[in-house]
Design a protein around this motif. Structure first.
Motif, short mmCIF file in Angstrom:
data_model
loop_
_atom_site.label_atom_id
_atom_site.label_comp_id
_atom_site.label_asym_id
_atom_site.label_seq_id
_atom_site.Cartn_x
_atom_site.Cartn_y
_atom_site.Cartn_z
N ARG A 230 18.91 11.67 3.46
CA ARG A 230 19.08 12.03 2.21
C ARG A 230 18.14 11.59 1.68
NH1 ARG A 230 22.28 11.60 -1.99
NH2 ARG A 230 23.25 12.99 -2.68
N THR A 232 16.59 10.64 -1.82
CA THR A 232 16.73 10.44 -3.78
C THR A 232 15.62 9.70 -4.42
OG1 THR A 232 18.67 11.22 -3.72
CG2 THR A 232 18.65 10.04 -5.79
N THR A 256 16.66 15.06 -4.95
CA THR A 256 17.79 14.71 -3.72
C THR A 256 16.29 16.06 -2.31
OG1 THR A 256 19.17 13.92 -5.08
CG2 THR A 256 19.51 14.36 -3.23
#
Length: 304
Positions: A230, A232, A256
């Motif tokens: 993930r 960001t 994101t």
């Protein structure tokens, strides 16, 4: 990996009920001596797949092998030499007027292979009284008796179709822990179907994710989690690293992405200025993959 090292192998497996496809063109290979997490929303085809593996249901097309032997309705061809399958559904069928001991006698009478000591050992672990009638047992005790009968048949593949759903979290943890030990001490493969994804992190080691009757993700859970990250960072049209984008979310100044990275080992420790990379949970991976699969299906339907 040779054919005999696969516990279950599907080759273009499909099942149709009238105009509705429960499974469609499923192909996968599941390793032996593992705990397989079978995951999918209601109607994804999990129970249908388990019924075909067990021989309770015939497929419309395609082939399914257990330990390298073809499965037909009624069981696995050549199951005496391997490929025995036991299935335990959520309703845990027991005879109410039978004592626990009677259920073990029934298991011995209805199975070509039977291990009385294995069944008794399982019941002893959970302090289930042998002389009590099944109709008088608690829900948890009924689950243990059904599991004892299944394990006593010494299956090569044990299919559990959400049989622990009515157990409390502590009992589920104890049962799954014992199943891990059983798998480690034998050649048995366990396929566990559940909708409680969070519980699989410490239990299953291989994932088979179904969506609309098709596999959309399969592999070692540890490796799958390592390949998905993930990211960001500042608002952007694409992530700071190459890979398959499963999810993209944007705010005014931030983006994101959940990305499947082709080569985690080659990924830079510092992705790009202002960006952070974090691992995803199994729950996040399953939900994100299902959403991506649903969106891809809608796009295909819109283009048709």
């Amino acid at each position: 990996m040779s054919e005999q090292e696969f516990a279950v192998e599907a080759q273009g497996l499909s099942k149709r009920y009238g105009k509705m496809w429960a499974l469609r063109d499923c192909s996968f290979q599941l390793p032996a001596n593992r705990i397989i997490a079978l995951v999918g929303v209601n109607g994804a085809g999990k129970s249908t797949l388990m019924s075909i593996i067990s021989g309770m249901l015939s497929s419309t097309s395609g082939a399914l092998l257990v330990k390298g032997r073809p499965v037909v309705k009624g069981g696995t061809v050549g199951a005496d030499a391997g490929g025995r399958v036991a299935i335990l559904a959520q309703d845990k069928p027991l005879y109410r007027d039978f004592s626990v001991s009677d259920m073990l006698k029934f298991g011995r009478a209805t199975n070509r292979v039977w291990d009385q000591q294995r069944a008794l050992s399982w019941l002893d672990r959970f302090n289930v009284p042998l002389d009590r009638r099944c109709g008088k047992l608690s829900g948890g005790q009924k689950a243990q008796v059904a599991l004892a009968v299944a394990l006593g048949s010494r299956p090569d593949v044990l299919l559990l179709d959400e049989p622990l759903a009515n157990l409390d979290p502590v009992a589920r943890s104890e049962v799954t822990g014992e199943l891990l030990a059983e798998t480690a001490d034998s050649d048995m493969t366990v396929m566990l179907s559940t909708h409680i994804v969070a519980e699989l992190s410490d239990v299953g080691d291989y994932l088979l994710l179904l969506d609309a009757g098709r596999p959309v993700l399969a592999g070692e859970i540890e490796q799958l989690l390592a390949r998905h990250l993930r990211f960001t960072g500042p608002r952007a049209d694409k992530p700071p690293i190459a890979g398959k984008i499963l999810q993209a979310q944007h705010a005014d100044r931030q983006s994101t992405f959940i990305v499947e990275v082709p080569d985690v080992a080659a990924a830079p420790a510092i992705v790009a200025p202002g960006w952070t990379a974090q691992p995803v949970s199994l729950d996040q991976l399953v939900v994100t993959t299902l959403k991506a699969s649903n969106q891809a299906r809608r796009n295909l339907e819109a283009a048709a």
